[in-house]
Design an enzyme around this catalytic site. Structure first.
Site, PDB file in Angstrom:
ATOM      1  N   HIS A  77      18.467  18.974  96.733  1.00  0.00           N
ATOM      2  CA  HIS A  77      18.820  19.701  95.850  1.00  0.00           C
ATOM      3  C   HIS A  77      18.085  20.734  95.689  1.00  0.00           C
ATOM      4  O   HIS A  77      17.961  21.800  94.914  1.00  0.00           O
ATOM      5  CB  HIS A  77      18.790  18.431  94.530  1.00  0.00           C
ATOM      6  N   TYR A  92      22.038  14.747  87.389  1.00  0.00           N
ATOM      7  CA  TYR A  92      23.014  15.093  86.455  1.00  0.00           C
ATOM      8  C   TYR A  92      22.773  14.256  85.013  1.00  0.00           C
ATOM      9  O   TYR A  92      23.481  12.946  85.329  1.00  0.00           O
ATOM     10  CB  TYR A  92      24.038  15.293  86.939  1.00  0.00           C
ATOM     11  N   SER A 137      29.624  26.734  91.195  1.00  0.00           N
ATOM     12  CA  SER A 137      29.149  27.587  90.208  1.00  0.00           C
ATOM     13  C   SER A 137      30.088  29.248  90.586  1.00  0.00           C
ATOM     14  O   SER A 137      29.610  30.620  89.749  1.00  0.00           O
ATOM     15  CB  SER A 137      27.670  28.229  89.283  1.00  0.00           C
ATOM     16  N   PRO A 138      31.461  28.784  91.514  1.00  0.00           N
ATOM     17  CA  PRO A 138      32.287  30.310  91.439  1.00  0.00           C
ATOM     18  C   PRO A 138      32.232  31.398  90.121  1.00  0.00           C
ATOM     19  O   PRO A 138      33.439  32.085  90.315  1.00  0.00           O
ATOM     20  CB  PRO A 138      32.899  29.420  92.765  1.00  0.00           C
ATOM     21  N   LEU A 139      32.876  30.629  89.482  1.00  0.00           N
ATOM     22  CA  LEU A 139      33.063  31.330  88.732  1.00  0.00           C
ATOM     23  C   LEU A 139      32.042  31.266  87.478  1.00  0.00           C
ATOM     24  O   LEU A 139      32.453  31.394  86.269  1.00  0.00           O
ATOM     25  CB  LEU A 139      34.325  30.178  87.516  1.00  0.00           C
ATOM     26  N   GLY A 140      31.011  31.728  87.946  1.00  0.00           N
ATOM     27  CA  GLY A 140      29.894  32.394  87.005  1.00  0.00           C
ATOM     28  C   GLY A 140      29.465  31.578  85.876  1.00  0.00           C
ATOM     29  O   GLY A 140      29.611  31.692  84.994  1.00  0.00           O
ATOM     30  N   ARG A 141      29.555  30.278  86.177  1.00  0.00           N
ATOM     31  CA  ARG A 141      29.654  29.223  84.772  1.00  0.00           C
ATOM     32  C   ARG A 141      30.046  29.289  83.636  1.00  0.00           C
ATOM     33  O   ARG A 141      29.740  29.188  82.424  1.00  0.00           O
ATOM     34  CB  ARG A 141      27.836  29.490  84.619  1.00  0.00           C
ATOM     35  N   GLY A 142      31.899  30.105  84.182  1.00  0.00           N
ATOM     36  CA  GLY A 142      32.496  29.971  82.751  1.00  0.00           C
ATOM     37  C   GLY A 142      32.615  31.298  82.237  1.00  0.00           C
ATOM     38  O   GLY A 142      33.385  31.721  81.818  1.00  0.00           O
ATOM     39  N   PHE A 143      31.508  32.337  82.925  1.00  0.00           N
ATOM     40  CA  PHE A 143      31.460  33.833  82.326  1.00  0.00           C
ATOM     41  C   PHE A 143      32.515  34.651  82.689  1.00  0.00           C
ATOM     42  O   PHE A 143      33.453  34.984  82.087  1.00  0.00           O
ATOM     43  CB  PHE A 143      30.299  34.230  82.509  1.00  0.00           C
TER      44      PHE A 143
END
Length: 330
Positions: A126, A57, A206-212
């Site tokens: 990773h 990152y 990404s439990p929020l779908g990368r913000g989607f």
């Protein structure tokens, strides 16, 4: 903060962790370090113990950021980092994997120096290197445990078969993979079942779908010019429109319950098992507070069934990564 155990024999952690990647990389340039550090400190105040980063990152800048933010606070954190996913300055969008034993020993030293600590609580591979037997990579990682530089070992985006092979070499305490309402792969490929069978904690990123799944994104034009999501199949063209229609239905359910769509999506992940510790990422305190509130949100069987009906496995339009990146998922 409620707690969960990372596997039956694993450590007790906050029920959700904090994914730190977006504070430094992938979603936009010009990151606000002051707000990022304030968010990290706020997470500690709220009882979040699991902080997740990786050497890739930035590269490297996210670990350095955490090192600065956690100075004098290291004992409050269960600190996780990752190695083995490689980017080059010449081709920053390209990805490679390196699981060679000599690289394992090199990578840990760099991470410890940047994070300003003498050990990591959890160290992940990773991405699995297809050129190196997993037994060799995990064998080298096990040496780090013996040397006191790492407490627990993990894998990221590894198959059920790879997990079982690795687990025979040394106990794997956590497996991290993308998992959310719109990414149900771990249910279909046997990874969740393998984690339950082996007693391995599962860490959804990404439990929020990368913000989607927050419902805040309405158009690809919402992304900055350098935002990774501009080039992700699920966020492009017709795929974006089809996926947005699904999120709108989640938003309707959330409104009826009096909560945010993101909180509903996180509560669904938390309801999938006590051995799951999701790591939603954010770089702002206001969203962190919303995410933490989801831990207290209970969903009825009927609500869970309704969410499953909206987002059955495989319904999301478009791949979650490009074909080049997906080849490293094994």
């Amino acid at each position: 903060m409620k707690t969960r155990r990372l596997g039956p024999q694993g450590p007790s952690l906050s029920a959700i962790g904090l994914g730190c990647m977006g504070m430094s990389d992938f979603y936009t340039t010009g990151a606000d370090e002051r707000e990022a550090i304030a968010t990290l400190h706020r997470a500690l105040d709220l009882g979040i113990s699991l902080f997740d980063t990786a050497d890739v990152y930035g590269p490297h800048s996210n670990e350095a950021l955490l090192g600065r933010a956690l100075k004098g606070k290291r004992e409050q954190v269960f600190l996780a980092s990752k190695f083995g996913l490689v980017r080059t300055p010449e081709q920053p969008a390209s990805r490679g994997a390196n699981g060679r034993p000599e690289y394992v020993r090199q990578a840990i030293e760099g991470s410890l120096a940047r994070l300003g600590t003498d050990h990591l609580d959890l160290y992940y591979l990773h991405r699995v290197d297809p050129q190196v037997p997993i037994e060799e990579t995990v064998g080298a990682m096990a040496e780090l445990v013996q040397a006191g530089k790492v407490r627990y070992l993990g894998l990221s985006e590894a198959s059920a078969e790879t997990l079982e092979r690795a687990h025979r070499v040394h106990t794997i305490s956590a497996l991290q993979s993308e998992y959310s309402l719109w990414t149900r792969d771990p249910e279909e490929n046997g990874v969740l079942a393998a984690c339950r069978r082996l007693g391995v904690g599962f860490v959804p990123y990404s439990p929020l779908g990368r913000g989607f799944l927050t419902g805040a994104l309405k158009s690809p034009a919402d992304f900055a010019a350098d935002d990774y999501r501009r080039f992700s199949p699920r966020f492009q063209g017709e795929n974006f429109a089809r996926n947005l229609a699904l999120v709108d239905k989640v938003a309707e359910l959330a409104a009826a319950k009096g909560v945010k769509p993101a909180q509903l999506a996180l509560a669904w992940v938390l309801a999938q098992g006590e051995h799951l510790v999701p790591i939603p990422g954010t770089k702002q305190r206001k969203y962190l507070d919303e995410n933490v509130a989801a831990v207290e949100l209970s969903l009825s069987a009927a609500e869970l069934a309704e969410l499953d009906a909206i987002f059955p496995a495989g319904i999301a339009a478009g791949g979650r990564y490009s074909a080049e990146v997906m080849r490293l998922v094994q």
